[in-house]
Design a protein around this motif. Structure first.
Motif, PDB file in Angstrom:
ATOM      1  N   ILE A   1       0.914  -1.199  -0.215  1.00 49.02           N
ATOM      2  CA  ILE A   1      -0.157  -0.064   0.068  1.00 49.02           C
ATOM      3  C   ILE A   1       0.934   1.132  -0.181  1.00 49.02           C
ATOM      4  CG2 ILE A   1      -1.658   1.247   1.393  1.00 49.02           C
ATOM      5  CD1 ILE A   1      -2.829  -1.428   2.307  1.00 49.02           C
ATOM      6  N   LEU A   2       1.815   1.237   0.780  1.00 53.15           N
ATOM      7  CA  LEU A   2       2.827   2.606   0.993  1.00 53.15           C
ATOM      8  C   LEU A   2       3.481   2.741  -0.580  1.00 53.15           C
ATOM      9  CD1 LEU A   2       4.328   2.067   4.552  1.00 53.15           C
ATOM     10  CD2 LEU A   2       2.980   3.917   3.435  1.00 53.15           C
ATOM     11  N   SER A   3       3.969   1.678  -1.128  1.00 51.57           N
ATOM     12  CA  SER A   3       4.297   1.795  -2.475  1.00 51.57           C
ATOM     13  C   SER A   3       3.590   2.179  -3.474  1.00 51.57           C
ATOM     14  CB  SER A   3       5.282   0.461  -2.898  1.00 51.57           C
ATOM     15  OG  SER A   3       4.167  -0.573  -3.076  1.00 51.57           O
ATOM     16  N   GLN A   4       2.166   2.021  -3.312  1.00 51.32           N
ATOM     17  CA  GLN A   4       1.389   2.606  -4.406  1.00 51.32           C
ATOM     18  C   GLN A   4       0.774   3.698  -4.254  1.00 51.32           C
ATOM     19  OE1 GLN A   4      -1.350  -0.830  -5.691  1.00 51.32           O
ATOM     20  NE2 GLN A   4       0.021  -1.929  -4.217  1.00 51.32           N
ATOM     21  N   ILE A   5       0.733   4.563  -3.056  1.00 52.51           N
ATOM     22  CA  ILE A   5      -0.026   5.712  -2.716  1.00 52.51           C
ATOM     23  C   ILE A   5       0.398   6.680  -3.886  1.00 52.51           C
ATOM     24  CG2 ILE A   5      -0.187   7.502  -1.158  1.00 52.51           C
ATOM     25  CD1 ILE A   5      -0.253   5.576   1.255  1.00 52.51           C
ATOM     26  N   ASP A   6      -0.558   7.347  -4.357  1.00 55.62           N
ATOM     27  CA  ASP A   6      -0.332   8.392  -5.497  1.00 55.62           C
ATOM     28  C   ASP A   6      -1.413   9.236  -5.431  1.00 55.62           C
ATOM     29  OD1 ASP A   6       0.824  10.002  -7.353  1.00 55.62           O
ATOM     30  OD2 ASP A   6       0.141   8.499  -8.773  1.00 55.62           O
ATOM     31  N   GLY A   7      -1.400  10.465  -5.271  1.00 57.99           N
ATOM     32  CA  GLY A   7      -2.711  11.440  -5.370  1.00 57.99           C
ATOM     33  C   GLY A   7      -3.422  11.150  -3.825  1.00 57.99           C
ATOM     34  N   ARG A   8      -4.749  11.354  -3.958  1.00 57.74           N
ATOM     35  CA  ARG A   8      -5.494  11.312  -2.860  1.00 57.74           C
ATOM     36  C   ARG A   8      -5.986   9.897  -2.663  1.00 57.74           C
ATOM     37  NH1 ARG A   8     -10.402  15.054  -3.229  1.00 57.74           N
ATOM     38  NH2 ARG A   8      -8.808  16.583  -2.596  1.00 57.74           N
ATOM     39  N   CYS A   9      -5.667   9.177  -1.665  1.00 60.51           N
ATOM     40  CA  CYS A   9      -5.815   7.604  -1.583  1.00 60.51           C
ATOM     41  C   CYS A   9      -6.690   7.435  -0.251  1.00 60.51           C
ATOM     42  CB  CYS A   9      -4.609   6.690  -1.374  1.00 60.51           C
ATOM     43  SG  CYS A   9      -3.702   6.926  -3.100  1.00 60.51           S
ATOM     44  N   LEU A  10      -7.317   6.472  -0.229  1.00 62.29           N
ATOM     45  CA  LEU A  10      -8.345   5.991   1.155  1.00 62.29           C
ATOM     46  C   LEU A  10      -7.537   4.648   1.484  1.00 62.29           C
ATOM     47  CD1 LEU A  10     -10.617   6.515   3.160  1.00 62.29           C
ATOM     48  CD2 LEU A  10     -11.935   5.247   1.744  1.00 62.29           C
ATOM     49  N   VAL A  11      -7.012   4.744   2.799  1.00 64.57           N
ATOM     50  CA  VAL A  11      -6.428   3.304   3.329  1.00 64.57           C
ATOM     51  C   VAL A  11      -7.370   3.083   4.612  1.00 64.57           C
ATOM     52  CG1 VAL A  11      -4.239   2.429   4.253  1.00 64.57           C
ATOM     53  CG2 VAL A  11      -4.175   4.200   2.465  1.00 64.57           C
ATOM     54  N   LEU A  12      -7.470   1.905   4.680  1.00 64.85           N
ATOM     55  CA  LEU A  12      -8.341   1.278   5.667  1.00 64.85           C
ATOM     56  C   LEU A  12      -7.456  -0.041   6.254  1.00 64.85           C
ATOM     57  CD1 LEU A  12     -11.763   1.318   3.925  1.00 64.85           C
ATOM     58  CD2 LEU A  12     -10.723   2.940   5.620  1.00 64.85           C
ATOM     59  N   LEU A  13      -7.127   0.172   7.501  1.00 63.00           N
ATOM     60  CA  LEU A  13      -6.095  -1.020   8.179  1.00 63.00           C
ATOM     61  C   LEU A  13      -6.912  -1.395   9.466  1.00 63.00           C
ATOM     62  CD1 LEU A  13      -2.604   0.687   7.698  1.00 63.00           C
ATOM     63  CD2 LEU A  13      -3.601  -1.247   6.229  1.00 63.00           C
TER      64      LEU A  13
ATOM     65  N   ARG B   1       2.562  11.309   6.486  1.00 61.63           N
ATOM     66  CA  ARG B   1       3.375  12.018   5.804  1.00 61.63           C
ATOM     67  C   ARG B   1       2.981  11.824   4.354  1.00 61.63           C
ATOM     68  NH1 ARG B   1       7.433   9.476   9.035  1.00 61.63           N
ATOM     69  NH2 ARG B   1       7.989   8.071   7.295  1.00 61.63           N
ATOM     70  N   ALA B   2       2.764  10.769   3.844  1.00 58.27           N
ATOM     71  CA  ALA B   2       1.975  10.509   2.446  1.00 58.27           C
ATOM     72  C   ALA B   2       0.842  11.356   2.103  1.00 58.27           C
ATOM     73  CB  ALA B   2       1.919   9.067   1.971  1.00 58.27           C
ATOM     74  N   GLY B   3       0.052  11.713   3.276  1.00 61.90           N
ATOM     75  CA  GLY B   3      -1.302  12.341   2.762  1.00 61.90           C
ATOM     76  C   GLY B   3      -2.357  11.669   2.670  1.00 61.90           C
ATOM     77  N   ALA B   4      -2.080  10.270   3.127  1.00 60.03           N
ATOM     78  CA  ALA B   4      -3.362   9.526   2.933  1.00 60.03           C
ATOM     79  C   ALA B   4      -4.598   9.651   3.765  1.00 60.03           C
ATOM     80  CB  ALA B   4      -2.789   8.024   3.145  1.00 60.03           C
ATOM     81  N   TYR B   5      -5.773   9.474   3.334  1.00 57.76           N
ATOM     82  CA  TYR B   5      -6.843   9.572   4.057  1.00 57.76           C
ATOM     83  C   TYR B   5      -7.292   8.150   4.562  1.00 57.76           C
ATOM     84  CZ  TYR B   5      -8.010  14.244   2.433  1.00 57.76           C
ATOM     85  OH  TYR B   5      -8.247  15.513   2.132  1.00 57.76           O
ATOM     86  N   GLY B   6      -8.033   8.182   5.653  1.00 57.23           N
ATOM     87  CA  GLY B   6      -8.500   6.489   6.200  1.00 57.23           C
ATOM     88  C   GLY B   6      -8.480   6.316   7.455  1.00 57.23           C
ATOM     89  N   ALA B   7      -8.526   5.232   7.883  1.00 58.26           N
ATOM     90  CA  ALA B   7      -8.931   4.848   9.273  1.00 58.26           C
ATOM     91  C   ALA B   7      -8.234   3.496   9.691  1.00 58.26           C
ATOM     92  CB  ALA B   7     -10.139   4.552   9.554  1.00 58.26           C
TER      93      ALA B   7
END
Length: 792
Positions: free
Chosen positions: A408-420, A445-451
């Motif tokens: 996931i960290l390697s693919q974050i590009d732009g505005r992303c939603l990450v759920l862990l 730091r990567a600017g990801a959105y999520g929870a």
């Protein structure tokens, strides 16, 4: 979108729910193919189409989509050069073209009000030349009609005359003295395509001819007398010519289909898309779903959001309200939530709700949230939820989670939603917590959105201090210590592991021993932390309740004002439309009446037909004015099994045998015949409906059939009518005769030029319920009357 994310968020299960609302296999296939989009304008257009179709069906009634064939096998055969389709194949194509016509008609008048969905529907091509060619050549029962070509019509007329000659010739032989004792029966039969007579086996050779067959009992010989051999030969030649002409017609129709195959394929694609959109609209109606506001500033505010699959599961149990909603909030200032609290409190369901609703929006599917909800569009959505242990790759649960997090960290590009889910678990708690903290900081730091869900105090403290992270706790009832399945923002939730373990049945002595291992100082610190977090949750819950009540009250007031304004505007528009419609109807009728008078004064037509037309126009004007001045009647309750009903289209009474099927049609017993009719055709039986009058024409011709008529001969008078006026009356006469159990009917057409008689008899010749027809008795009108025998 990664397949692993779709599975983790149970997106395929949601598609199965949607597919239950599609009416065709192509529609279900189209739903299975949808995938999340990242372009806001495309997503907004898809959602707007669903909204427009939902509003349109609420005003105009359901979209006339119905199950239609995909024509895949047929289209493959057409692509083979020189192939010929069967008559039934053309009826399948005609079924699609008729559906295209109905759908276009449904949307044609609403382009200005519902532009997106209407314009998509109006891309359908009616293909009138192909439709007309099929209707002219192929009957609804997949037979080739006489009018398919002049040559075929002439051949069949010759065949009919030849068969009549054969029958007359053989019946003439029956009257000969030498045939008196040799015939097994005075019947004309067919064997191997040739007309034969039935001869007693012991009389073999008594009749000169060719023996074609013998009965199983060997008591009867099927003999073709020499006198009819030439006629049989002529008939067989005509039959072969008919087959060649039919093949030519089918080849010609197939070539026409081949020329339109791209347009047919485009029509099927559009129908499938409309079916998928209609399925979304029906889903939205059943699940109280709506299109949220699409934001471009990175804000997510999903009010009273419910998990769609929980709703689907609970619809058959406690209903919609049994699924507890949750408010989901993300913003550029607080992009990431650290969700904590006890197990069974709903942390994982909250993650899945946020992820699945985001996927649905980006697929153009309405979501079950409150009015005013907002959501932003994500370039990518990632989810790592549940046990991802991969035995095939020899990965433990911890290893699988770490591998997924690294991907996931390697693919974050732009505005992303990450759920862990449960980040850093399945290993040493100290190391797992430290690793989870580092991963969470990297996502921030990567600017990801999520929870992320967690039990680590380290992550809760980090979220409390970090400017772009925030804590959220699943709420518990203070008295019962039961989960409320709601979120409190700004507070961290205790795990309450020991208390929950006791409530789940673990022995008290084991709980006490665990408390001793925890230590007195640790236990006191945990209790203080628990009490502090509980107080924070209570304050947050009270604030949320007050805020929610205020928002609900404001929304209700605004909604009431909108409804009042809309009702006033609708009332004004209806009054204006009624006034204009009545004025237009009067103006049009005035012009038509003047034309009728001119035709009468000029002597172009006689008074009889003009009087009929005048009466029809007068009735039409009356109905138009009454329609626009009479208030809309209250809807009638649906019929129920055992109820006596009146069939408006047939003018007959019947009894409801069963409730509506999936298409809304009910089985009704009329006399001894069972029919499947729509509910709109059924009205509660009234005393005045029992007059026995089944059908009466408003034109000069007409028929009346008494309700207690079974074997009498109803009469239809069509003298003075045109062919196009008379044939529908003849068709209805036959329908009513079948329903009433009549064995015979009389049609009075007069002699005149013979055109009306010829048209009626041609129609009877093709009717499936006509057993035979012949001129009436001399005392009933002779050649001016045709008597029809109805099939049993």
């Amino acid at each position: 979108m990664a397949e692993q994310t779709l599975r983790a968020l149970e997106f395929p299960e949601l598609i199965k729910v949607l597919q239950g609302y599609a009416s065709s296999a192509l529609g279900r296939t189209r739903l299975a193919q949808i995938c999340p989009l990242a372009e806001p304008d495309q997503i907004a257009a898809l959602l707007q189409e669903v909204t427009e179709l939902g509003e349109l069906t609420a005003v105009e009634g359901p979209c006339p989509l119905e199950p239609f064939p995909d024509l895949a096998t047929l289209r493959r055969r057409v692509q083979v050069p020189g192939s010929i389709l069967e008559p039934g194949d053309f009826n399948q194509i005609l079924r699609v073209l008729r559906l295209v016509s109905r759908v276009r008609q449904y949307f044609a008048a609403v382009v200005s009000r519902y532009p997106l969905i209407a314009r998509r529907a109006l891309q359908l091509q009616e293909l009138a030349p192909l439709r007309q060619a099929i209707q002219k050549a192929i009957s609804p029962h997949s037979l080739i009609l006489d009018q398919a070509s002049p040559e075929l019509q002439q051949l069949r007329q010759q065949m009919a005359r030849t068969r009549q000659q054969l029958t007359r010739q053989l019946q003439h032989l029956f009257s000969q003295p030498e045939f008196k004792d040799v015939l097994q029966d005075r019947l004309v039969a067919q064997r191997h395509g040739r007309y034969v007579i039935l001869l007693k086996a012991e009389c073999k050779g008594r009749v000169p001819g060719i023996i074609h067959d013998q009965s199983q009992s060997k008591a009867t010989l099927f003999v073709e007398p020499f006198e009819v051999i030439n006629l049989n030969n002529s008939l067989n030649l005509l039959v072969n010519e008919e087959k060649r002409e039919q093949e030519r017609i089918l080849r010609q129709l197939t070539d026409l289909v081949r020329a339109y195959q791209e347009a047919i394929q485009d029509n099927l694609a559009i129908l499938a898309e409309l079916d998928a959109t209609n399925a979304k609209a029906l889903y939205a109606q059943d699940y109280r779903a709506r299109a949220p506001i699409l934001t471009r500033g990175g804000r997510v505010s999903l009010r009273t959001a419910r998990h769609p699959l929980l709703l689907a599961r609970e619809r058959g149990r406690g209903g919609f309200e049994s699924v507890v909603p949750v408010d989901l909030e993300l913003s550029p200032a607080r992009r990431f939530l650290v969700i904590s609290g006890a197990n069974t409190g709903g942390k994982t369901v909250t993650l899945k709700t946020l992820g699945l609703l985001s996927l649905m929006v980006q697929c153009g599917i309405p979501i079950p949230v409150a009015e005013g909800s907002e959501i932003c569009i994500f370039d990518h959505i990632f989810a790592d939820i549940g046990d991802t242990q991969d035995l095939a790759s020899d990965l433990s649960t911890f290893s699988a989670h770490i591998k997924r997090a690294a991907a996931i960290l390697s693919q974050i590009d732009g505005r992303c939603l990450v759920l862990l889910d449960e980040l850093g678990t399945a290993t040493d708690p100290a190391e797992g917590g430290a690793l989870a903290l580092a991963l969470l900081n990297a996502l921030a730091r990567a600017g990801a959105y999520g929870a992320v869900t967690t039990h680590f105090h380290l992550l809760k403290a980090f979220a409390h201090k970090h400017p772009n992270l925030g804590n959220a706790a699943v709420l518990f009832d203070d008295q019962t210590q039961r989960p409320l399945y709601r979120l409190a923002y700004g507070v961290a939730g205790p795990s309450n592991a020991l208390k929950i373990a006791g409530e789940l049945g673990l022995a008290p002595e084991i709980i006490a021993e665990a408390q001793q291992y925890l230590g007195q100082e640790g236990l006191q610190a945990l209790q203080l932390l628990t009490e502090l977090e509980a107080s924070q949750q209570a304050l947050a819950r009270q604030q949320q309740e007050l805020t929610q009540k205020e928002q609900d009250l404001t929304a209700q007031l605004a909604d009431l004002e909108r409804q009042r304004q809309a009702a006033a505007e609708e009332r004004r528009q209806l009054q204006e439309e009624n006034r204009q419609a009545v004025a237009q109807a009067i103006k049009q009728a005035e012009g038509e009446f003047k034309q009728i008078l001119k035709r009468l004064e000029s002597g172009q037509e006689t008074w009889g037909p003009l009087r009929q037309e005048f009466s029809r126009q007068q009735h039409k004007l009356y109905q138009s004015v009454v329609q626009h001045s009479r208030p809309t009647p209250a809807p009638l309750p649906p019929p129920y099994p055992g109820q006596e009903v009146f069939l408006t289209s047939l003018g007959r009474e019947g009894v409801v045998m069963s409730g509506p099927d999936k298409d809304g049609r009910m089985e009704v017993l009329v006399g001894t015949i069972k029919l499947r009719l729509s509910q709109a055709d059924l009205k509660p039986a009234r005393p005045e409906a029992k007059t026995g009058r089944v059908f009466h024409s408003s034109c000069q011709g007409g028929v009346e059939i008494s309700a207690d008529t079974h074997l009498s001969s109803p009469t239809l008078n069509i003298i003075g009518l045109r062919v196009e006026e008379a044939l529908p009356l003849v068709d209805r006469l036959l329908d009513q005769a079948v329903l009433c159990g009549c064995a015979r009917v009389d049609i009075i057409h007069g002699i005149g030029t013979g055109r009306l008689k010829q048209a009626v008899q041609e129609f009877l010749r093709q009717h499936v319920m006509v057993k035979n027809f012949y001129p009436g008795d001399i005392n009933q009108g002779g050649r001016g009357v045709t008597t029809v025998d109805i099939k049993d």
